[in-house]
Design a protein around this motif. Structure first.
Motif, PDB file in Angstrom:
ATOM      1  N   LEU A  70      52.753  55.798  16.908  1.00  0.00           N
ATOM      2  CA  LEU A  70      54.073  56.399  16.811  1.00  0.00           C
ATOM      3  C   LEU A  70      54.726  56.419  18.188  1.00  0.00           C
ATOM      4  CD1 LEU A  70      53.016  59.609  14.775  1.00  0.00           C
ATOM      5  CD2 LEU A  70      53.602  57.365  13.852  1.00  0.00           C
ATOM      6  N   MET A  71      56.043  56.326  18.212  1.00  0.00           N
ATOM      7  CA  MET A  71      56.776  56.446  19.477  1.00  0.00           C
ATOM      8  C   MET A  71      57.810  57.547  19.314  1.00  0.00           C
ATOM      9  SD  MET A  71      56.625  55.008  22.501  1.00  0.00           S
ATOM     10  CE  MET A  71      56.228  53.269  22.526  1.00  0.00           C
ATOM     11  N   TYR A 140      54.074  57.647  23.505  1.00  0.00           N
ATOM     12  CA  TYR A 140      53.346  56.828  22.523  1.00  0.00           C
ATOM     13  C   TYR A 140      52.162  57.644  22.014  1.00  0.00           C
ATOM     14  CZ  TYR A 140      50.026  53.036  21.253  1.00  0.00           C
ATOM     15  OH  TYR A 140      49.105  52.227  20.632  1.00  0.00           O
ATOM     16  N   LEU A 141      52.125  57.842  20.708  1.00  0.00           N
ATOM     17  CA  LEU A 141      51.083  58.661  20.086  1.00  0.00           C
ATOM     18  C   LEU A 141      50.188  57.774  19.215  1.00  0.00           C
ATOM     19  CD1 LEU A 141      53.057  60.896  20.975  1.00  0.00           C
ATOM     20  CD2 LEU A 141      52.957  61.853  18.678  1.00  0.00           C
ATOM     21  N   VAL A 142      48.874  57.970  19.319  1.00  0.00           N
ATOM     22  CA  VAL A 142      47.950  57.304  18.396  1.00  0.00           C
ATOM     23  C   VAL A 142      47.230  58.389  17.611  1.00  0.00           C
ATOM     24  CG1 VAL A 142      45.989  55.744  18.134  1.00  0.00           C
ATOM     25  CG2 VAL A 142      47.679  55.308  19.909  1.00  0.00           C
ATOM     26  N   LEU A 165      61.645  59.528  16.150  1.00  0.00           N
ATOM     27  CA  LEU A 165      60.248  59.201  15.862  1.00  0.00           C
ATOM     28  C   LEU A 165      60.202  57.832  15.183  1.00  0.00           C
ATOM     29  CD1 LEU A 165      57.195  60.043  15.559  1.00  0.00           C
ATOM     30  CD2 LEU A 165      57.827  60.969  13.334  1.00  0.00           C
ATOM     31  N   THR A 166      59.477  56.901  15.797  1.00  0.00           N
ATOM     32  CA  THR A 166      59.359  55.562  15.226  1.00  0.00           C
ATOM     33  C   THR A 166      57.905  55.305  14.848  1.00  0.00           C
ATOM     34  OG1 THR A 166      61.081  54.878  16.765  1.00  0.00           O
ATOM     35  CG2 THR A 166      59.903  53.117  15.610  1.00  0.00           C
ATOM     36  N   HIS A 167      57.663  54.933  13.617  1.00  0.00           N
ATOM     37  CA  HIS A 167      56.318  54.530  13.198  1.00  0.00           C
ATOM     38  C   HIS A 167      56.171  53.040  13.469  1.00  0.00           C
ATOM     39  CE1 HIS A 167      53.187  54.106   9.718  1.00  0.00           C
ATOM     40  NE2 HIS A 167      52.636  54.052  10.900  1.00  0.00           N
ATOM     41  N   MET A 168      55.296  52.690  14.394  1.00  0.00           N
ATOM     42  CA  MET A 168      55.157  51.282  14.804  1.00  0.00           C
ATOM     43  C   MET A 168      54.216  50.567  13.830  1.00  0.00           C
ATOM     44  SD  MET A 168      54.675  52.314  18.792  1.00  0.00           S
ATOM     45  CE  MET A 168      54.232  50.665  19.370  1.00  0.00           C
TER      46      MET A 168
END
Lengths: 396, 123
Positions: A70-71, A140-142, A165-168
């Motif tokens: 996620l960003m 950047y979240l993992v 919030l962007t789900h990569m």
């Protein structure tokens, strides 16, 4: 959401590297809603123990694309994340990584995650007369694969509208782990490993592949997690596995490696009814923020820190060869004093190991306890975690 | 000597009134690296279809069911020292236990090698 999409979401998903794994003879299992490799073909050096040992001595390549990438971007991104995370985010420098937790109001752990300050550096332009400067703050979240949809909903609900919030989900994530990971990576991407120590991250354009490389992992070994656009994931894995030190490794080895490293697994060693103090994860609560609060779950966790937890996550070493697994009860004499939350056979140590929750009165290292497995009581000793020492590259 | 197979991936070698039991190569491949085998005690009576042994792999614990009913005569002590024998030699050195054959008619429903192979191919 249309009905068709809902139906599709319930089917087991395939990820970018699905065909790559099958081509290498992987045994695929359903995990976190996706087909994932548990181990590779025995004939080509695979198998959980072989992959485990190879990672401890060389370098294993793990596909962890099921995890949520996620960003979170926006001028107020750090401030907003600090409402939900008990760690200091505002003081996390660009390129630095921090382990953190999402907590509920009762202090229960909703998920554990890695947060990287991914704020870009914008180069200056002499002709235009602009100086180099930081771009819009980005984090950047993992997060765990099995929890990512819940996490996204939780973040969307609680983060202000001025952060994005962007789900990569068009990115794959692979982890290159082991004492020879840096050597192998350096042969492909010269000079990159030396720019990073444990818990640092950078963006690296490898030809046309825009990568994010983070020196971290879940095995206790030195290593790198590489975020790559899904379309380039196969080529990246082929490139990495062409190095003599690198072999693919599956989820089975990942689990035995993380257990030896004393690293808790969400859904097993942590749940939403377990708090970070009992889980022995208080290090994720940044000291200053333990005092200032302002994060979800603070009141409950503060009370627990003052009163002390009732039980604590500990390591347990067993004799013999019979493993104690999740759910096994732990005894001190006639009293049930705890339960195993993860357990298995340690390939590195050659005996069974486990993690579990034990009443604090019996949680000191060196305490002799017993674990009930199929009506047998197995002697077990509380030991300091990790079982196998970490081999992180912390620099000089 | 005749070798029979079960749908639970055990093999049984029948010799006169006794039988040797183990798990098949297919089974060990599915289980992965085996770290411990819990065998039935000598002298214990086991019933067809009921728990007889437990195989612990790195992944999980799996029950092994008695393919037929009878009394356990001997268990393979070599598995205590080296449970990985089940991986390396599942259908020979990695045998589990020897037992009496309580009821020969129980053998009738079992598969021969050819039937077992097509059974595995169909999985």
């Amino acid at each position: 959401m249309s009905e068709t999409e809902e139906n599709e979401q319930q089917e087991t998903g395939t990820l970018a590297l699905d065909a790559w794994h099958r081509g290498k003879g992987a045994r695929m299992v359903e995990f976190a809603g996706y087909w994932m490799p548990i181990h590779y073909n025995k004939e080509t050096g695979g198998g959980i123990v072989a992959e485990h040992d190879w990672t401890r001595s060389n370098a294993g390549l793990f596909d962890v694309s099921h995890m949520g990438q996620l960003m979170v971007t926006g001028e107020r991104a750090a401030e907003e994340l600090e409402k939900l995370l008990p760690g200091a985010i505002a003081t996390l420098k660009p390129g630095r990584v921090r382990y953190s937790l999402l907590l509920n109001d009762e202090g229960g752990i909703l998920d554990d995650l890695m947060v990287t300050n991914a704020t870009p550096w914008i180069e200056g332009d002499d002709e235009a007369g602009t100086e180099g400067h930081r771009g819009e703050p980005a984090y950047y979240l993992v997060v765990n694969g099995a929890k990512k949809w819940d996490d996204i909903a939780h973040l969307r609900e609680h983060l202000d509208d001025d952060v994005t919030l962007t789900h990569m989900d068009d990115y794959a994530l692979v982890a290159l782990q082991g004492p020879n990971a840096a050597t192998a990576l350096n042969r492909i991407m010269r000079g990159v490993p030396e720019q990073l120590v444990f818990m640092q991250s950078l963006e690296h354009d490898f030809g046309e592949w825009p990568l994010r490389i983070t020196r971290a992992g879940y095995t206790g070994e030195d290593g790198f997690e590489i975020s790559v656009p899904a379309e380039f994931a196969e080529s990246l894995c082929d490139r990495l596995c062409a190095e003599i030190e690198v072999r693919p490794a599956g989820l089975g080895a990942r689990d035995s490696l993380r257990l030896e490293a004393g690293l808790p697994l969400y859904g097993h060693d942590m749940t939403d009814t377990v708090d970070p103090v009992s889980a022995d994860l208080a290090f994720a609560l940044t000291k200053k923020r333990r005092e200032t609060g302002g994060w979800m779950g603070f009141d409950a966790v503060k009370t627990l820190m003052e009163s002390g937890p009732k039980e604590r996550r500990v390591g347990l070493a067993l004799e013999g060869r019979l493993p104690a697994r999740e759910g096994a009860e732990i005894y001190a004499g006639d009293d049930k004093v705890g339960r195993v939350t993860s357990g298995g056979f340690s390939p590195t140590l050659g005996h069974p190991i486990a993690m579990g929750y034990v009443d604090v009165a019996h949680a000191e290292a060196g305490t002799d306890l017993e674990i009930m497995v199929r009506n047998k009581r197995l002697p077990a000793k509380v030991v300091t975690l990790p079982f196998v020492s970490h081999n992180y590259h912390r620099g000089s | 000597m005749a070798r029979y197979f079960t749908e639970e991936h055990e093999w049984i070698d029948v010799e006169g009134d006794s039988a040797t039991v183990g798990i098949t190569d297919y089974a060990q491949g599915q289980l992965g690296d085996i770290v411990f085998v819990e065998l039935p005690e000598v002298g214990s009576v086991i019933d067809k279809g009921k728990d007889a042994a437990v195989v612990e792999s790195v992944k999980a614990a799996s029950d092994v069911y008695a393919p037929i009913s009878g009394e356990v005569m001997e268990s393979n002590e070599a598995l205590e020292e080296d449970p990985a024998l089940v991986n390396t030699s599942p259908e020979e050195a990695g045998w589990f236990f020897k037992m009496t054959i309580g009821d020969k008619s129980e053998l009738e429903g079992l598969m021969d090698a050819k039937a077992y192979k097509s059974f595995c191919d169909s999985l």
